[in-house]
Enzyme design. Structure first.
Site, PDB file in Angstrom:
ATOM      1  N   HIS A  81       0.760  -1.298   0.025  1.00  0.00           N
ATOM      2  CA  HIS A  81      -0.099   0.128  -0.033  1.00  0.00           C
ATOM      3  C   HIS A  81       1.036   1.461  -0.121  1.00  0.00           C
ATOM      4  O   HIS A  81       0.783   1.898  -0.977  1.00  0.00           O
ATOM      5  CB  HIS A  81      -1.042   0.127   1.177  1.00  0.00           C
ATOM      6  CG  HIS A  81      -1.800   1.229   1.139  1.00  0.00           C
ATOM      7  ND1 HIS A  81      -2.013   1.943   2.119  1.00  0.00           N
ATOM      8  CD2 HIS A  81      -2.520   2.016   0.096  1.00  0.00           C
ATOM      9  CE1 HIS A  81      -2.732   3.334   1.855  1.00  0.00           C
ATOM     10  NE2 HIS A  81      -3.072   3.042   0.682  1.00  0.00           N
ATOM     11  N   HIS A 141       7.260   1.510  14.362  1.00  0.00           N
ATOM     12  CA  HIS A 141       6.584   0.284  15.114  1.00  0.00           C
ATOM     13  C   HIS A 141       5.527   0.050  14.268  1.00  0.00           C
ATOM     14  O   HIS A 141       4.502  -0.533  14.732  1.00  0.00           O
ATOM     15  CB  HIS A 141       6.195   0.946  16.313  1.00  0.00           C
ATOM     16  CG  HIS A 141       5.995  -0.161  17.475  1.00  0.00           C
ATOM     17  ND1 HIS A 141       7.063  -1.323  17.536  1.00  0.00           N
ATOM     18  CD2 HIS A 141       4.842  -0.528  18.336  1.00  0.00           C
ATOM     19  CE1 HIS A 141       6.454  -2.242  18.339  1.00  0.00           C
ATOM     20  NE2 HIS A 141       5.204  -1.845  18.799  1.00  0.00           N
ATOM     21  N   HIS A 251       0.726   3.456  19.312  1.00  0.00           N
ATOM     22  CA  HIS A 251       1.044   2.393  18.404  1.00  0.00           C
ATOM     23  C   HIS A 251       0.591   2.345  16.848  1.00  0.00           C
ATOM     24  O   HIS A 251      -0.347   3.024  16.696  1.00  0.00           O
ATOM     25  CB  HIS A 251       0.311   1.029  19.126  1.00  0.00           C
ATOM     26  CG  HIS A 251       1.150   0.400  19.963  1.00  0.00           C
ATOM     27  ND1 HIS A 251       1.784   0.563  21.011  1.00  0.00           N
ATOM     28  CD2 HIS A 251       1.756  -1.121  19.530  1.00  0.00           C
ATOM     29  CE1 HIS A 251       2.704  -0.510  21.477  1.00  0.00           C
ATOM     30  NE2 HIS A 251       2.995  -1.431  20.604  1.00  0.00           N
ATOM     31  N   SER A 301      -3.014   2.632  22.291  1.00  0.00           N
ATOM     32  CA  SER A 301      -3.613   2.347  20.898  1.00  0.00           C
ATOM     33  C   SER A 301      -3.924   3.479  20.342  1.00  0.00           C
ATOM     34  O   SER A 301      -4.479   4.520  20.717  1.00  0.00           O
ATOM     35  CB  SER A 301      -4.945   1.407  21.529  1.00  0.00           C
ATOM     36  OG  SER A 301      -5.511   1.164  20.393  1.00  0.00           O
ATOM     37  N   TYR A 501       8.811  -4.656  26.446  1.00  0.00           N
ATOM     38  CA  TYR A 501       8.042  -3.383  27.166  1.00  0.00           C
ATOM     39  C   TYR A 501       8.942  -2.988  28.582  1.00  0.00           C
ATOM     40  O   TYR A 501       9.482  -3.932  29.111  1.00  0.00           O
ATOM     41  CB  TYR A 501       6.771  -3.724  27.415  1.00  0.00           C
ATOM     42  CG  TYR A 501       5.867  -3.757  26.108  1.00  0.00           C
ATOM     43  CD1 TYR A 501       6.184  -4.731  25.117  1.00  0.00           C
ATOM     44  CD2 TYR A 501       5.009  -3.060  26.033  1.00  0.00           C
ATOM     45  CE1 TYR A 501       5.347  -4.653  23.933  1.00  0.00           C
ATOM     46  CE2 TYR A 501       4.189  -2.968  24.984  1.00  0.00           C
ATOM     47  CZ  TYR A 501       4.316  -3.749  23.746  1.00  0.00           C
ATOM     48  OH  TYR A 501       3.540  -3.928  22.608  1.00  0.00           O
ATOM     49  N   ASP A 630       4.041   3.419  -6.835  1.00  0.00           N
ATOM     50  CA  ASP A 630       3.489   2.680  -5.544  1.00  0.00           C
ATOM     51  C   ASP A 630       3.614   3.142  -4.083  1.00  0.00           C
ATOM     52  O   ASP A 630       3.144   2.382  -3.357  1.00  0.00           O
ATOM     53  CB  ASP A 630       4.064   1.196  -5.930  1.00  0.00           C
ATOM     54  CG  ASP A 630       5.507   1.144  -5.742  1.00  0.00           C
ATOM     55  OD1 ASP A 630       6.246   1.875  -5.299  1.00  0.00           O
ATOM     56  OD2 ASP A 630       6.190   0.068  -5.848  1.00  0.00           O
ATOM     57  N   ASP A 632       2.729   5.979  -3.377  1.00  0.00           N
ATOM     58  CA  ASP A 632       1.524   7.006  -3.274  1.00  0.00           C
ATOM     59  C   ASP A 632       0.171   6.308  -2.395  1.00  0.00           C
ATOM     60  O   ASP A 632       0.162   5.050  -2.728  1.00  0.00           O
ATOM     61  CB  ASP A 632       0.863   7.644  -4.651  1.00  0.00           C
ATOM     62  CG  ASP A 632       1.937   8.621  -5.281  1.00  0.00           C
ATOM     63  OD1 ASP A 632       2.522   9.446  -4.073  1.00  0.00           O
ATOM     64  OD2 ASP A 632       2.539   8.582  -6.269  1.00  0.00           O
TER      65      ASP A 632
HETATM   66 ZN   LIG Z   1       4.172  -2.667  20.506  1.00  0.00          ZN
END
Ligand SMILES: [Zn+2]
Length: 692
Positions: A81, A141, A251, A301, A501, A630, A632
Site C-alpha cells: 500500500h 513500530h 502504537h 492504542s 516493554y 506505488d 502513493d
Molecule cells: Zn508494541
C-alpha cells in the site's frame, strides 16, 4: 477465497479522493505560510547548526514473508500500500563540529545488528564521523512490514518464521543511503521547537494497570496516555524548508492483522501527507523530509473513539476499516504537526551533545533511591523472561489465553512458571529468553542514549515504555539536565535495539501484556532510571560516560533461517510477462477505482527501491507523464500467487477527486525469473482510458 486487500471495498476510493482534494488546499496554504514565515527577507537568523535531511526506500520482501508485529503466521506480505522509508537528519553544531544523526524508519524495531551494520558502512565512507554514540535510530513500530530482520530467536523464528537476508539488506542499505543523502544535504539551518496537545488520536489499552500507579502521581496528569506532540522544524538560514521530526506516543497498529499489504501505518501515512504538501519528489535526492517518530507508546492504542472490534475481536477505530482508521489517525497527527510547524518560534540553541552506554540490563543493582521499594533496600534486575500473559496479546491484536496471569493467581499452574518468583515477582515466566544458550533469545546488553539539542533532551530507549514509565524517565533525566538549561525532554521509543516493554513496578503487578513483556523483572524501569541518571549526570558535568560492557554481536547467531523456496515464474502458453489478465474500463470518473491485472514475475525478484512496480501515466501533449507511483496513498500493488508458475499483479488506482480529466494508462514493471539463469525485466501497459 482470501481477499488480501481493501476489505471494505470502494469506500477507500472516496477517502483517498477527499484526502487528496484537501491536500491540494493544505499544500497551498502550507507553502504560502512557509514563504511568508521564513522567506529570505526575514530569515537568516544567526544559527549555530547545520542540518541535512535524507529519505530512502527500505521496503523488504513484497511477497511471502511474515509481517512483524502481530505474530500471526497467516499474515504474510502480498503487495504494497505504502512503501517503507528511512528518514534521516544529520545535525552539526558548527562551533564545535559535533554531529548527531537521527533516523526514523518505518519498521517495527531497530535491531542492534541493523545499526551496527549501517555504522560499518558509514565508517568505510566517512571514517569516525558517525558512531554508535552520535547515531540514534528509531522505528515507528508499524506492524505491517515484513519481518525476519532480527537475529534473536524470539524476534526471528517466533515472530517471523526465520531470518530474511533480503529484508535485512533492504533495511540496512536504505538507512545507509538516507544518512548519506542527509550528509550531502547539510546546510546552515535553524532548529525551531514546538509542543502541543493532540486529542482523540490515542487511547490507553491497559487502563486498569495504569490505575495501580499512585494516586498522587496520576493526579498530576489529565490523561492516562500522553497527548503531547513534540516537534522540531528545520529551516535553512536561506529560508528553504528542510524538514520536521516529531514525536507522539501511539502504537502504529491502525492496520490490523487482516491487512496483507506493506504499510507504514498511521505514522508513515502522516509523513507522506506532510512531504507531499511540501512538494516532495521521492525520486530526487533532496527535498523536504517529515519524520513522525514514536515515543512512550507501550500501552497506547490508536483505536480511539470507542470500543469497536474487527472479525478477530481486535480493537479498531470507529470507522472499522484498516485504511480509513489508518488515514484518520495519520491525518490527526499530520494536521497537528502542520499547526505546530506554523507556530514553532522557539529556536533551539546552546549546543549539541550526546552520551551513550551499554548496560547489561539482566544484572543491574538498583540502588534504593531508584528502587523506592517498600523494604527500602537495594534491588536487582534479572535475566530476560517472558510472562505468560504476553501470549495473550493486547486489545490491539489478541493472541492465546488471557492477560493478568500472576503468580498470586491460585488458578495458575504456578509451580514451574513461578520458580523464579524471587527474581521476576508476579510474572510467571513462560520463556526464560535470557537463559538460552549459546545465545540469549532476546538481547540483554542494551544501548542507552541521550541526545541534547540546546534545551531539548532526547532520551533514546530500546523498548516500549508505557505512558507512566516514560513520564518517570523524562522526570529523572530532565531534573538532572535542568541546570544546563534543558527545559524539554522527550522519549524516543523503539531506538537502537529492542527488548520488549517497560511497565512501572505498580503496573507490573497486574501482569497485563505490557507487564508480562517487561523482560528484566519488576525493577526494570528503576534500573533504566538509574542508568539514564548516570548518563545525564555525565552530560551535565561535561564528563565522559563509561561506555559499558561490549554488547553481543547478534550477527554471530545467524544460523536460524527458514529457506524461502521461491517458485520460478512459469507462464501458461500464449501468456507474456506484463500481459493483461483484466483490462481497464474505457472510462472512469474521479472517485472510482481503476484495477488492472497483469501476468507478473514474483515481486521479490527485484524490490524496485526508489523505482516502482506501478505507474499511473497521463497524456500531456505527445508525452506520457507520471501521475502516481506505488508509494502513493491512492495506489495499491497487490500480488496474488498461483499454485503453478507465474502469479498475478493487480494495480489499483483510486482516482482522487479533482483529478484532471484526460487520457490515462496504468503501467506495471517487474523482473521475471522463468528459469534459474535469467532475470528478465519486463513492463506491461494497460489500454488508454479516460478520466472524465
Ligand atoms: Zn508494541
Amino acid at each position: 477465497m482470501l481477499q488480501p486487500v481493501n476489505p471494505s471495498g470502494n469506500p477507500v476510493a472516496r477517502t483517498f479522493a477527499s484526502l487528496c482534494a484537501n491536500l491540494v488546499m493544505t499544500a497551498t496554504v502550507l507553502i504560502a505560510t512557509v514563504m511568508t514565515a521564513t522567506g529570505p527577507a526575514d530569515a537568516a537568523p544567526e544559527s549555530e547548526f547545520s542540518v541535512g535531511a535524507g529519505i530512502h526506500d527500505i521496503t523488504g520482501p513484497v511477497a511471502d514473508v511474515m509481517m512483524m508485529g502481530y505474530v500471526d503466521l497467516k499474515q504474510t506480505t502480498r503487495g504494497i500500500h505504502t512503501r517503507l522509508n528511512s528518514r534521516a537528519f544529520v545535525i552539526e553544531h558548527a562551533p564545535t563540529g559535533k554531529r548527531a544523526v537521527m533516523v526514523t524508519i518505518d519498521q517495527l524495531s531497530v535491531p542492534d545488528a541493523v545499526k551496527t551494520t549501517v555504522l560499518e558502512k558509514l565508517r568505510s565512507r566517512f571514517g569516525d564521523l558517525y558512531s554508535v554514540e552520535n547515531t540514534l535510530m528509531s522505528a515507528t513500530h508499524t506492524h505491517s512490514g515484513p519481518g525476519g530482520f532480527s537475529h534473536y530467536v524470539l524476534y526471528d523464528v517466533f515472530s517471523a518464521k526465520g531470518f530474511s537476508e533480503q529484508n535485512f539488506k533492504a533495511i540496512v542499505d536504505g538507512i545507509y543511503a538516507s544518512i548519506v543523502k542527509a550528509h550531502q544535504n547539510l546546510t546552515p539551518a535553524v532548529i525551531f521547537f514546538a509542543e502541543g496537545q493532540l486529542d482523540q488520536a490515542n487511547i490507553s489499552r491497559s487502563a486498569d494497570a495504569y490505575l495501580l500507579n499512585p494516586t498522587s502521581e496520576r493526579s498530576q496528569h489529565n490523561h492516562n496516555v500522553d497527548k503531547t506532540m513534540t516537534l522540531l522544524k528545520f529551516t535553512a538560514t536561506n529560508g528553504t524548508p528542510i524538514g520536521i521530526l516529531n514525536w507522539f506516543a501511539v502504537h502504529a497498529v491502525s492496520m490490523k492483522k487482516t491487512n496483507r499489504l506493506i504499510s507504514s501505518d498511521n505514522k508513515g501515512w502522516a509523513s507522506l501527507l506532510f512531504e507531499k504538501a511540501l512538494g516532495r519528489d521521492y525520486r530526487q535526492p533532496d527535498g523536504f523530509v517529515a519524520a513522525f517518530a514514536n515515543s512512550n507508546a507501550g500501552d497506547v492504542s490508536p483505536s480511539s473513539g470507542g470500543a469497536h472490534t474487527d472479525v478477530n475481536g481486535d480493537w479498531v477505530c470507529a470507522l472499522k476499516d484498516n485504511f480509513k482508521c489508518t488515514e484518520s489517525i495519520a491525518r490527526k497527527q499530520y494536521q497537528r504537526a502542520v499547526e505546530l510547524y506554523r507556530q514553532a518560534n522557539e529556536t533551539l540553541s546552546g549546543g549539541l551533545d550526546f552520551r551513550h552506554k551499554f548496560v547489561d540490563m539482566s544484572q543491574v543493582l538498583v540502588r534504593s533511591e531508584f528502587a523506592n521499594s517498600p523494604d527500602g533496600l537495594d534491588q536487582r534486575t534479572c535475566f530476560a523472561g517472558i510472562g505468560l500473559s504476553m501470549l495473550a496479546g493486547t486489545k490491539d491484536g489478541w493472541g492465546i489465553g488471557r492477560e493478568k496471569q500472576t503468580c498470586s493467581d491460585p488458578s495458575l499452574l504456578g509451580g514451574v512458571l513461578c520458580s523464579f518468583r524471587s527474581c521476576h515477582g508476579e510474572k510467571p515466566v513462560v520463556l526464560a529468553t535470557g537463559l538460552k544458550t549459546p545465545y540469549p533469545w532476546t538481547p540483554q546488553i542494551l544501548p542507552l542514549q541521550i541526545m541534547r539539542l540546546g534545551s531539548l533532551a532526547i532520551i533514546a530507549v530500546p523498548a516500549e515504555f508505557t505512558t507512566m514509565s516514560g513520564r518517570r524517565l523524562r522526570n529523572t533525566v530532565q531534573s538532572i539536565l535542568a541546570k544546563m538549561g534543558v527545559r524539554h525532554a522527550v522519549i524516543a521509543g523503539y531506538s537502537n535495539s529492542y527488548a520488549g516493554y517497560v511497565a512501572t513496578r505498580e503496573e507490573y503487578q497486574m501482569q497485563n501484556y505490557e507487564g508480562a513483556s517487561t523482560h528484566f523483572g519488576e525493577w526494570t524501569l528503576a534500573a533504566y532510571q538509574q542508568e539514564f541518571a548516570g548518563l545525564a549526570q555525565a552530560m551535565s558535568e561535561q564528563a565522559d560516560s563509561d561506555s559499558g560492557p561490549n554488547p553481543l554481536d547478534s550477527r554471530e547467531m545467524r544460523e536460524i533461517r527458514t529457506p524461502l523456496i521461491q517458485k520460478l515464474d512459469r507462464l501458461p502458453r500464449n501468456a507474456s510477462f506484463g500481459g493483461i489478465l483484466t483490462q481497464a474500463k474505457p472510462a472512469y470518473v474521479a472517485g472510482e477505482t481503476v484495477a488492472v491485472d497483469f501476468w507478473a514475475g514474483h515481486p521479490n525478484n527485484d524490490l524496485m527501491h526508489q523505482r516502482s512496480y506501478l505507474e499511473v501515466q497521463k497524456v500531456e501533449g505527445n508525452q506520457w507523464i507520471s501521475v502516481a507511483m506505488d508509494w502513493d496513498i491512492e495506489t495499491q500493488f497487490i500480488w496474488t500467487p498461483r499454485t503453478l508458475g507465474a502469479g498475478k499483479a493487480t494495480v489499483q488506482w483510486s482516482i482522487p477527486l479533482g483529478q484532471a480529466p484526460g487520457n490515462y494508462r496504468i503501467v506495471h514493471r517487474g523482473v521475471a525469473r522463468p528459469n534459474l539463469r535469467d532475470r528478465i525485466p519486463y513492463q506491461g501497459v494497460s489500454r488508454t482510458f479516460q478520466v472524465r
